[in-house]
Design a protein around this motif. Structure first.
Motif, mmCIF file in Angstrom:
data_model
loop_
_atom_site.group_PDB
_atom_site.id
_atom_site.type_symbol
_atom_site.label_atom_id
_atom_site.label_comp_id
_atom_site.label_asym_id
_atom_site.label_seq_id
_atom_site.Cartn_x
_atom_site.Cartn_y
_atom_site.Cartn_z
ATOM 1 N N GLY A 176 0.770 -1.237 0.000
ATOM 2 C CA GLY A 176 0.000 0.000 0.000
ATOM 3 C C GLY A 176 0.800 1.285 0.000
ATOM 4 N N VAL A 177 2.119 1.201 -0.201
ATOM 5 C CA VAL A 177 2.933 2.417 -0.242
ATOM 6 C C VAL A 177 3.549 2.537 -1.635
ATOM 7 N N ARG A 178 3.128 3.548 -2.374
ATOM 8 C CA ARG A 178 3.681 3.797 -3.707
ATOM 9 C C ARG A 178 4.888 4.724 -3.587
ATOM 10 N N VAL A 179 5.914 4.467 -4.392
ATOM 11 C CA VAL A 179 7.134 5.272 -4.351
ATOM 12 C C VAL A 179 7.529 5.622 -5.784
ATOM 13 N N ASN A 180 7.544 6.913 -6.092
ATOM 14 C CA ASN A 180 7.904 7.370 -7.428
ATOM 15 C C ASN A 180 8.904 8.518 -7.328
ATOM 16 N N SER A 181 9.653 8.724 -8.402
ATOM 17 C CA SER A 181 10.606 9.840 -8.430
ATOM 18 C C SER A 181 10.195 10.848 -9.490
ATOM 19 N N LEU A 182 10.394 12.107 -9.162
ATOM 20 C CA LEU A 182 10.135 13.211 -10.078
ATOM 21 C C LEU A 182 11.462 13.858 -10.423
ATOM 22 N N HIS A 183 11.690 14.094 -11.716
ATOM 23 C CA HIS A 183 12.974 14.585 -12.197
ATOM 24 C C HIS A 183 12.786 15.933 -12.895
ATOM 25 N N PRO A 184 12.872 17.019 -12.136
ATOM 26 C CA PRO A 184 12.752 18.338 -12.771
ATOM 27 C C PRO A 184 13.987 18.666 -13.610
ATOM 28 N N ILE A 220 6.246 22.141 -11.274
ATOM 29 C CA ILE A 220 6.783 21.004 -10.517
ATOM 30 C C ILE A 220 5.824 20.627 -9.397
ATOM 31 N N ALA A 221 5.258 21.625 -8.726
ATOM 32 C CA ALA A 221 4.291 21.348 -7.664
ATOM 33 C C ALA A 221 3.095 20.580 -8.204
ATOM 34 N N GLY A 222 2.657 20.904 -9.406
ATOM 35 C CA GLY A 222 1.548 20.175 -10.006
ATOM 36 C C GLY A 222 1.880 18.722 -10.264
ATOM 37 N N ALA A 223 3.106 18.467 -10.701
ATOM 38 C CA ALA A 223 3.526 17.084 -10.934
ATOM 39 C C ALA A 223 3.603 16.310 -9.622
ATOM 40 N N VAL A 224 4.115 16.947 -8.571
ATOM 41 C CA VAL A 224 4.159 16.312 -7.249
ATOM 42 C C VAL A 224 2.744 15.995 -6.782
ATOM 43 N N ALA A 225 1.833 16.954 -6.943
ATOM 44 C CA ALA A 225 0.452 16.759 -6.503
ATOM 45 C C ALA A 225 -0.182 15.568 -7.210
ATOM 46 N N PHE A 226 0.121 15.401 -8.479
ATOM 47 C CA PHE A 226 -0.389 14.236 -9.210
ATOM 48 C C PHE A 226 0.184 12.937 -8.647
ATOM 49 N N LEU A 227 1.497 12.865 -8.494
ATOM 50 C CA LEU A 227 2.124 11.616 -8.067
ATOM 51 C C LEU A 227 1.700 11.193 -6.670
ATOM 52 N N GLY A 228 1.426 12.148 -5.803
ATOM 53 C CA GLY A 228 1.014 11.807 -4.450
ATOM 54 C C GLY A 228 -0.458 11.498 -4.310
ATOM 55 N N SER A 229 -1.234 11.733 -5.374
ATOM 56 C CA SER A 229 -2.686 11.591 -5.298
ATOM 57 C C SER A 229 -3.147 10.226 -5.796
ATOM 58 N N ASP A 230 -4.426 9.946 -5.584
ATOM 59 C CA ASP A 230 -5.005 8.698 -6.073
ATOM 60 C C ASP A 230 -5.066 8.639 -7.591
ATOM 61 N N GLU A 239 9.645 6.908 -12.935
ATOM 62 C CA GLU A 239 10.412 8.150 -12.939
ATOM 63 C C GLU A 239 9.737 9.103 -13.922
ATOM 64 N N VAL A 240 9.325 10.242 -13.413
ATOM 65 C CA VAL A 240 8.574 11.213 -14.196
ATOM 66 C C VAL A 240 9.456 12.431 -14.433
ATOM 67 N N TYR A 241 9.540 12.852 -15.696
ATOM 68 C CA TYR A 241 10.402 13.969 -16.063
ATOM 69 C C TYR A 241 9.576 15.208 -16.376
ATOM 70 N N ALA A 242 9.928 16.323 -15.740
ATOM 71 C CA ALA A 242 9.322 17.618 -16.020
ATOM 72 C C ALA A 242 10.472 18.554 -16.347
ATOM 73 N N ASP A 243 10.916 18.502 -17.601
ATOM 74 C CA ASP A 243 12.214 19.101 -17.963
ATOM 75 C C ASP A 243 12.190 19.890 -19.256
ATOM 76 N N GLY A 244 11.016 20.206 -19.772
ATOM 77 C CA GLY A 244 10.945 20.979 -21.005
ATOM 78 C C GLY A 244 11.521 20.281 -22.215
ATOM 79 N N GLY A 245 11.657 18.949 -22.122
ATOM 80 C CA GLY A 245 12.172 18.175 -23.237
ATOM 81 C C GLY A 245 13.659 17.871 -23.192
#
Length: 249
Positions: A176-184, A220-230, A239-245
């Motif tokens: 029940g614990v999801r763990v993801n990484s965000l890569h700005p 970046i805050a929006g991406a975090v909000a998505f990953l932490g939500s249902d 691993e999610v990238y928010a890097d402008g390409g």
């Protein structure tokens, strides 16, 4: 959108440009936020500025295990548990492989790598006991690519965050614990602009980002909000990238 109504969230490195924006976004979506950062930072001011009620302040050096024990004990005592943690605290160094000094290397690794491990070690079981939830580890594109050929300690630590995330995701996948990484990519914070605006490095950030601009902290805050939500309920070890390409090249 109130995806975080009745959710209890911890954000580390909360008083920095990204941390404050993440804390604000999650509070706007209904979370009670425990803002955590070093002693002497503007924790009380930040907590008071957040929408909603019931927020906490925690003085926390993420490289200190005793402080993690105290923080999680307080969260369990005062809130009865925890639903989401955002491991955001970090420091940097732009020294090369030849020029970096051992003392600085150790500092960067202690905060950016060991701090994330300790965060998962101490909050993951609390999230599990609380009925499940999510861990979002804020990594960097520099944990996956060579960047400018410097910042060796930062690259090493953020690369470790990338793989530790996957390892921890497998550890908790059925519990029940999801763990993801965000890569700005490179984000337009006051700290970045103060240090690099107008420099060759700043020009390189823009030139190598296909979208031709720096990212905004709110993005970046929006991406975090998505990953932490249902809404990200079937995502773990991602691993999610928010890097402008940047990493698409």
């Amino acid at each position: 959108m109130m995806r975080y109504a009745d959710r209890r969230v911890l954000v580390t490195g909360a008083t920095g440009g990204l941390g404050a924006e993440i804390s604000r976004r999650l509070a706007e979506e209904g979370a009670r936020v425990a803002v955590a950062d070093l002693a002497g930072t503007s924790l009380a001011e930040l907590a008071a500025s957040l929408p909603g009620a019931g927020h906490l302040t925690l003085e926390l050096d993420v490289s200190d295990e005793d402080q993690w024990r105290a923080a999680t004990a307080r969260l369990e005592s005062e809130w009865g548990g925890l639903d989401v943690v955002v491991n955001n605290a970090a420091i940097g160094s732009i020294a090369t492989v030849e020029d970096e000094e051992l003392e600085k290397w150790d500092q960067v690794v202690a905060v950016d790598q060991t701090g994330v491990w300790l965060g998962m070690k101490h909050t993951g079981p609390l999230i599990e006991r609380s009925g499940g939830g999510a861990i979002v580890n804020v990594a960097s594109i520099l944990g996956s690519v060579g960047g400018f050929g410097n910042s060796i300690a930062y690259h090493a630590a953020k690369g470790a965050v990338r793989t530790m995330t996957k390892n921890a995701a497998l550890h908790w996948a059925s519990r029940g614990v999801r763990v993801n990484s965000l890569h700005p990519g490179f984000i337009e914070t006051a700290q970045l602009l103060e240090r690099f605006e107008g420099s060759e490095r700043h020009r390189g950030m823009l030139a190598n980002t296909p979208m031709g601009r720096l990212g905004k902290p709110a993005e970046i805050a929006g991406a975090v909000a998505f990953l932490g939500s249902d809404d990200a309920g079937f995502m773990t070890g991602a691993e999610v990238y928010a890097d402008g390409g940047w990493t698409a090249r």
